[in-house]
Design an enzyme around this catalytic site. Structure first.
Site, PDB file in Angstrom:
ATOM      1  N   LEU A  12      -3.397 -40.390 -34.906  1.00  0.00           N
ATOM      2  CA  LEU A  12      -2.220 -40.779 -35.459  1.00  0.00           C
ATOM      3  C   LEU A  12      -1.044 -40.370 -34.516  1.00  0.00           C
ATOM      4  O   LEU A  12       0.020 -41.282 -34.471  1.00  0.00           O
ATOM      5  CB  LEU A  12      -1.817 -40.193 -36.820  1.00  0.00           C
ATOM      6  CG  LEU A  12      -2.913 -40.760 -37.856  1.00  0.00           C
ATOM      7  CD1 LEU A  12      -2.745 -39.823 -39.344  1.00  0.00           C
ATOM      8  CD2 LEU A  12      -2.798 -42.240 -38.018  1.00  0.00           C
ATOM      9  N   GLY A  13      -1.117 -39.329 -33.876  1.00  0.00           N
ATOM     10  CA  GLY A  13       0.032 -38.804 -33.136  1.00  0.00           C
ATOM     11  C   GLY A  13      -0.296 -37.575 -32.261  1.00  0.00           C
ATOM     12  O   GLY A  13      -1.305 -37.150 -32.586  1.00  0.00           O
ATOM     13  N   GLY A  15       1.824 -34.059 -30.575  1.00  0.00           N
ATOM     14  CA  GLY A  15       3.213 -33.570 -30.319  1.00  0.00           C
ATOM     15  C   GLY A  15       2.689 -32.075 -29.581  1.00  0.00           C
ATOM     16  O   GLY A  15       1.777 -31.965 -28.874  1.00  0.00           O
ATOM     17  N   GLY A  18      -0.193 -29.913 -31.120  1.00  0.00           N
ATOM     18  CA  GLY A  18      -1.455 -30.476 -31.371  1.00  0.00           C
ATOM     19  C   GLY A  18      -1.303 -31.841 -31.733  1.00  0.00           C
ATOM     20  O   GLY A  18      -0.434 -32.696 -31.112  1.00  0.00           O
ATOM     21  N   ALA A  19      -2.469 -32.235 -32.331  1.00  0.00           N
ATOM     22  CA  ALA A  19      -2.680 -33.765 -32.605  1.00  0.00           C
ATOM     23  C   ALA A  19      -2.961 -33.988 -34.108  1.00  0.00           C
ATOM     24  O   ALA A  19      -3.324 -33.110 -34.703  1.00  0.00           O
ATOM     25  CB  ALA A  19      -3.859 -34.313 -31.655  1.00  0.00           C
ATOM     26  N   LYS A  37      -4.865 -32.205 -38.688  1.00  0.00           N
ATOM     27  CA  LYS A  37      -4.199 -31.707 -37.803  1.00  0.00           C
ATOM     28  C   LYS A  37      -4.896 -30.736 -36.865  1.00  0.00           C
ATOM     29  O   LYS A  37      -5.300 -29.837 -37.600  1.00  0.00           O
ATOM     30  CB  LYS A  37      -2.846 -31.134 -38.448  1.00  0.00           C
ATOM     31  CG  LYS A  37      -1.936 -31.911 -39.183  1.00  0.00           C
ATOM     32  CD  LYS A  37      -0.824 -31.328 -39.542  1.00  0.00           C
ATOM     33  CE  LYS A  37       0.400 -32.717 -40.085  1.00  0.00           C
ATOM     34  NZ  LYS A  37       1.655 -31.780 -40.802  1.00  0.00           N
ATOM     35  N   ASP A 134       9.913 -30.672 -38.974  1.00  0.00           N
ATOM     36  CA  ASP A 134       9.661 -32.068 -38.641  1.00  0.00           C
ATOM     37  C   ASP A 134      10.654 -32.918 -38.803  1.00  0.00           C
ATOM     38  O   ASP A 134      11.561 -32.876 -39.496  1.00  0.00           O
ATOM     39  CB  ASP A 134       8.351 -32.289 -39.631  1.00  0.00           C
ATOM     40  CG  ASP A 134       7.205 -31.797 -39.037  1.00  0.00           C
ATOM     41  OD1 ASP A 134       7.422 -30.732 -38.257  1.00  0.00           O
ATOM     42  OD2 ASP A 134       6.232 -31.936 -39.877  1.00  0.00           O
TER      43      ASP A 134
END
Length: 134
Positions: A12-13, A15, A18-19, A37, A134
């Protein structure tokens, strides 16, 4: 398959810490979507990694104690293959920026309605002395 339970479908993404992946929780009688996560910081400096891990673990503890219909529910926390994972409920929706790009500028009425929708969860978070990063 992670933790003999979570079937990862897609990323999904990603940062700096992490992912996040969309997965299916196969342990449920009716398999449901969830977000996995993965803690894997880009910065490998020991002090920064330690601080990032501390934030990740705080998020996990926080998610375990907060219960509100507008917040994702905690599902699991585990370590596997020298990686740390937090699993939470998947809440389907469209990211705000994508929605704005699609419809254009929001009207005043749209903004007011959006604020009315998010104020209850913001009040709940405030009552529990939570600061969101966030």
């Amino acid at each position: 398959m992670l933790h003999d339970r979570f079937d990862v479908l897609l990323q999904l993404g990603r940062g700096s810490y992490g992912a996040a992946f969309l997965a299916i929780d196969q342990a449920q009688s009716d398999p449901v979507h969830c977000v996995v996560k993965q803690f894997c910081p880009k910065n490998t400096e020991p002090e920064k990694t330690r601080k990032a891990l501390s934030r990740f673990q705080r998020e996990t503890k926080l998610l375990q104690r907060l219960h509100h219909p507008q917040l994702p529910h905690f599902v699991d926390y585990f370590e596997e293959h020298q990686r740390i994972y937090l699993v939470q409920e998947y809440i389907h929706g469209v990211p705000l920026m994508r929605a704005i790009k699609k419809v254009g500028t929001l009207t005043e009425a749209d903004v007011k309605q959006m604020l009315k929708n998010i104020l209850p969860v913001l009040a709940y978070i405030h009552e529990h002395h939570v600061i969101l990063l966030d």
